[in-house]
Design a protein around this motif. Structure first.
Motif, PDB file in Angstrom:
ATOM      1  N   GLY A  45     111.148  49.420  12.275  1.00 44.23           N
ATOM      2  CA  GLY A  45     112.242  48.635  12.832  1.00 44.23           C
ATOM      3  C   GLY A  45     112.594  48.989  14.248  1.00 44.23           C
ATOM      4  O   GLY A  45     113.639  48.577  14.757  1.00 44.23           O
ATOM      5  N   PHE A  46     111.740  49.758  14.930  1.00 45.36           N
ATOM      6  CA  PHE A  46     111.993  50.144  16.318  1.00 45.36           C
ATOM      7  C   PHE A  46     111.127  49.299  17.239  1.00 45.36           C
ATOM      8  O   PHE A  46     110.060  48.831  16.843  1.00 45.36           O
ATOM      9  CB  PHE A  46     111.686  51.623  16.565  1.00 45.36           C
ATOM     10  CG  PHE A  46     112.412  52.544  15.619  1.00 45.36           C
ATOM     11  CD1 PHE A  46     113.713  52.271  15.221  1.00 45.36           C
ATOM     12  CD2 PHE A  46     111.794  53.682  15.123  1.00 45.36           C
ATOM     13  CE1 PHE A  46     114.380  53.113  14.351  1.00 45.36           C
ATOM     14  CE2 PHE A  46     112.449  54.531  14.253  1.00 45.36           C
ATOM     15  CZ  PHE A  46     113.748  54.235  13.860  1.00 45.36           C
ATOM     16  N   ASN A  77     107.573  48.022  26.210  1.00 43.57           N
ATOM     17  CA  ASN A  77     107.947  46.613  26.234  1.00 43.57           C
ATOM     18  C   ASN A  77     109.173  46.451  27.121  1.00 43.57           C
ATOM     19  O   ASN A  77     110.202  47.071  26.899  1.00 43.57           O
ATOM     20  CB  ASN A  77     108.257  46.110  24.825  1.00 43.57           C
ATOM     21  CG  ASN A  77     107.012  46.034  23.968  1.00 43.57           C
ATOM     22  OD1 ASN A  77     105.911  46.049  24.492  1.00 43.57           O
ATOM     23  ND2 ASN A  77     107.181  45.959  22.674  1.00 43.57           N
ATOM     24  N   GLY A  78     109.071  45.601  28.119  1.00 46.60           N
ATOM     25  CA  GLY A  78     110.141  45.464  29.097  1.00 46.60           C
ATOM     26  C   GLY A  78     111.350  44.713  28.581  1.00 46.60           C
ATOM     27  O   GLY A  78     111.302  44.010  27.576  1.00 46.60           O
ATOM     28  N   ARG A  79     112.475  44.858  29.321  1.00 48.49           N
ATOM     29  CA  ARG A  79     113.714  44.172  28.958  1.00 48.49           C
ATOM     30  C   ARG A  79     113.563  42.665  29.110  1.00 48.49           C
ATOM     31  O   ARG A  79     114.241  41.894  28.418  1.00 48.49           O
ATOM     32  CB  ARG A  79     114.840  44.685  29.872  1.00 48.49           C
ATOM     33  CG  ARG A  79     116.169  43.945  29.706  1.00 48.49           C
ATOM     34  CD  ARG A  79     116.800  44.283  28.374  1.00 48.49           C
ATOM     35  NE  ARG A  79     117.993  43.468  28.120  1.00 48.49           N
ATOM     36  CZ  ARG A  79     117.977  42.283  27.549  1.00 48.49           C
ATOM     37  NH1 ARG A  79     116.823  41.738  27.197  1.00 48.49           N
ATOM     38  NH2 ARG A  79     119.084  41.626  27.324  1.00 48.49           N
ATOM     39  N   ALA A  80     112.656  42.223  29.973  1.00 51.41           N
ATOM     40  CA  ALA A  80     112.534  40.792  30.246  1.00 51.41           C
ATOM     41  C   ALA A  80     112.150  40.000  29.002  1.00 51.41           C
ATOM     42  O   ALA A  80     112.471  38.821  28.884  1.00 51.41           O
ATOM     43  CB  ALA A  80     111.505  40.562  31.350  1.00 51.41           C
ATOM     44  N   ASP A 108     117.978  50.244  22.391  1.00 54.01           N
ATOM     45  CA  ASP A 108     118.076  51.504  23.115  1.00 54.01           C
ATOM     46  C   ASP A 108     117.016  52.455  22.581  1.00 54.01           C
ATOM     47  O   ASP A 108     117.092  52.889  21.431  1.00 54.01           O
ATOM     48  CB  ASP A 108     119.467  52.105  22.922  1.00 54.01           C
ATOM     49  CG  ASP A 108     119.669  53.378  23.747  1.00 54.01           C
ATOM     50  OD1 ASP A 108     118.723  53.764  24.460  1.00 54.01           O
ATOM     51  OD2 ASP A 108     120.753  53.974  23.672  1.00 54.01           O
ATOM     52  N   HIS A 109     116.021  52.778  23.401  1.00 52.00           N
ATOM     53  CA  HIS A 109     114.932  53.650  22.954  1.00 52.00           C
ATOM     54  C   HIS A 109     115.422  55.066  22.662  1.00 52.00           C
ATOM     55  O   HIS A 109     114.840  55.764  21.830  1.00 52.00           O
ATOM     56  CB  HIS A 109     113.813  53.680  24.000  1.00 52.00           C
ATOM     57  CG  HIS A 109     113.027  52.412  24.066  1.00 52.00           C
ATOM     58  ND1 HIS A 109     112.083  52.063  23.122  1.00 52.00           N
ATOM     59  CD2 HIS A 109     113.058  51.395  24.958  1.00 52.00           C
ATOM     60  CE1 HIS A 109     111.549  50.894  23.443  1.00 52.00           C
ATOM     61  NE2 HIS A 109     112.119  50.462  24.545  1.00 52.00           N
ATOM     62  N   SER A 166     121.298  46.244  19.170  1.00 52.17           N
ATOM     63  CA  SER A 166     122.701  45.856  19.290  1.00 52.17           C
ATOM     64  C   SER A 166     122.799  44.479  19.922  1.00 52.17           C
ATOM     65  O   SER A 166     121.884  44.032  20.637  1.00 52.17           O
ATOM     66  CB  SER A 166     123.477  46.869  20.134  1.00 52.17           C
ATOM     67  OG  SER A 166     122.939  46.950  21.444  1.00 52.17           O
ATOM     68  N   TYR A 167     123.923  43.801  19.626  1.00 57.53           N
ATOM     69  CA  TYR A 167     124.243  42.541  20.281  1.00 57.53           C
ATOM     70  C   TYR A 167     125.116  42.854  21.494  1.00 57.53           C
ATOM     71  O   TYR A 167     126.013  43.694  21.409  1.00 57.53           O
ATOM     72  CB  TYR A 167     124.998  41.612  19.331  1.00 57.53           C
ATOM     73  CG  TYR A 167     124.179  41.157  18.148  1.00 57.53           C
ATOM     74  CD1 TYR A 167     123.054  40.359  18.319  1.00 57.53           C
ATOM     75  CD2 TYR A 167     124.540  41.517  16.853  1.00 57.53           C
ATOM     76  CE1 TYR A 167     122.302  39.937  17.231  1.00 57.53           C
ATOM     77  CE2 TYR A 167     123.801  41.106  15.756  1.00 57.53           C
ATOM     78  CZ  TYR A 167     122.682  40.310  15.957  1.00 57.53           C
ATOM     79  OH  TYR A 167     121.940  39.903  14.877  1.00 57.53           O
TER      80      TYR A 167
END
Length: 374
Positions: A156-157, A162-165, A174-175, A181-182
């Motif tokens: 589930g991680f 992998n970028g934020r884009a 959050d790694h 989170s929303y």
């Protein structure tokens, strides 16, 4: 008089560029030691530094190709590398043109294991063997990385790198804490898109505008459609695609996974959208997709182009552009052009007026209005 050499420093990622073993500073110190051992001088302009360049794609880098051209210079004795894998990790047999450049120029490769002269059989054999071992090591590293990322996804991680884009609107991972989170304002906008769609507005662009979106990379229609299909809004992390990177070009290809390789993990609780509502949205989307797609394109001729079919055979009506013999656009049955229908072409000037009248009578009737209101 000391001989001149070119030093090549290469790392395939920013993380490798640091002071650790194999990083750029360590490679530089080792190259200086090798040069001193063999009586070579390396001028400041002769340090070639490649950051973020894979050993399998060095030939695609202009700086590396320039290095190979400089081997033709008579005052260059060869190239100094911290290890042969910094020079190449062959992905294809064509990558061995790198060694051919050294052989034809009569230049040597200076490594911690000694001097490689590929004009000699022993030097060529050792260079090829080391290059193949380096390529095998790269494949093993890539396989371990893929297994590690896959294991993280199954837990589930989100995989590192992998970028934020590529994250959906209003969602973050959050790694450090390994938590989804929303986040606002994207989460509220996504919720508003679902509310508007369930409220009866089935235009993707319209629901996006109602949610307060004014612009999106692929357009508002694409943004609305993407939000409505994203299972993370109901708390589910779905893994149904696979990403592969081409070593030579660096391009990432995305492909659908086989059904047996797909899986889902619940990662957000409570979810932004109730799972029952999310499922209702998917059912509506499926029904809309099953309907006849709009074939109309920007710049089409005719008011009803893409919305009408042949009454005789049911095939799509195409547009006949104006010509010298017929100055008005006309509808033409696509099956007629293939010899499967006898329906003649119809002028839009005549047919559109008939369609307008029929729609006015049908849509303006009390029965139709009551059904639309219901």
């Amino acid at each position: 008089m000391a001989k001149r050499a070119i030093a090549l420093l290469r790392v395939s990622s920013e993380a490798q560029a640091g002071p650790d073993r194999g990083g750029l500073p360590a490679q530089r110190r080792l190259c200086e030691s090798i040069a001193a051992l063999h009586g070579l001088t390396i001028e400041p302009a002769d340090w070639i530094v490649l950051e973020g360049v894979s050993g399998a794609s060095v030939l695609a880098d202009a700086r590396f190709r320039d290095l190979l051209r400089r081997l033709e210079s008579p005052d260059v004795a060869g190239v100094v590398v911290a290890e042969l894998s910094r020079l190449m990790r062959p992905e294809n047999l064509s990558d061995y043109s790198i060694l051919e450049a050294f052989r034809s120029a009569g230049k040597s490769i200076y490594t911690p294991d000694g001097v490689r002269d590929v004009r000699e059989f022993s030097g060529r054999m050792l260079s090829v063997l080391q290059a193949e071992l380096a390529a095998y090591e790269r494949q093993q590293i890539a396989a371990r990385t893929r297994r590690g990322r896959e294991e993280r996804r199954r837990q589930g991680f989100r995989a590192e790198g992998n970028g934020r884009a590529s994250m959906p609107r209003g969602i973050e991972f959050d790694h450090a804490s390994k938590r989804w989170s929303y986040v606002e304002p994207g989460a509220s906008q996504a919720k508003a898109v679902f509310d508007a769609f369930l409220g009866g507005c089935h235009s993707f662009a319209a629901v996006a505008r109602r949610a307060g979106l004014t612009r999106a990379p692929g357009g508002l229609s694409e943004a609305g459609s993407t939000i409505l299909r994203q299972p993370l809004y109901m708390g589910i992390y779905r893994v149904d695609r696979r990403w592969t990177k081409d070593a030579a070009t660096g391009r990432v290809r995305v492909a659908e996974r086989a059904v047996e390789e797909r899986y889902e993990v619940r990662v957000l609780d409570p979810p932004l959208v109730d799972p029952a509502d999310w499922q209702r949205v998917q059912e509506i989307l499926a029904r809309l997709s099953a309907c006849r797609p709009v074939r109309r394109q920007r710049g089409d001729l005719g008011v009803y182009h893409g919305f009408v079919d042949c009454a005789r055979c049911g095939s799509e009506l195409w547009m006949q552009a104006p010509s010298a013999n017929q100055p008005v656009p006309a509808y033409l049955c696509g099956a007629r052009r293939a010899g499967r229908c006898e329906q003649h072409q119809t002028s839009t000037k005549l047919s559109d007026a008939v369609i307008d009248e029929a729609l006015e009578l049908r849509l303006g009737s009390e029965e139709t209005l009551r059904r639309l209101l219901a």
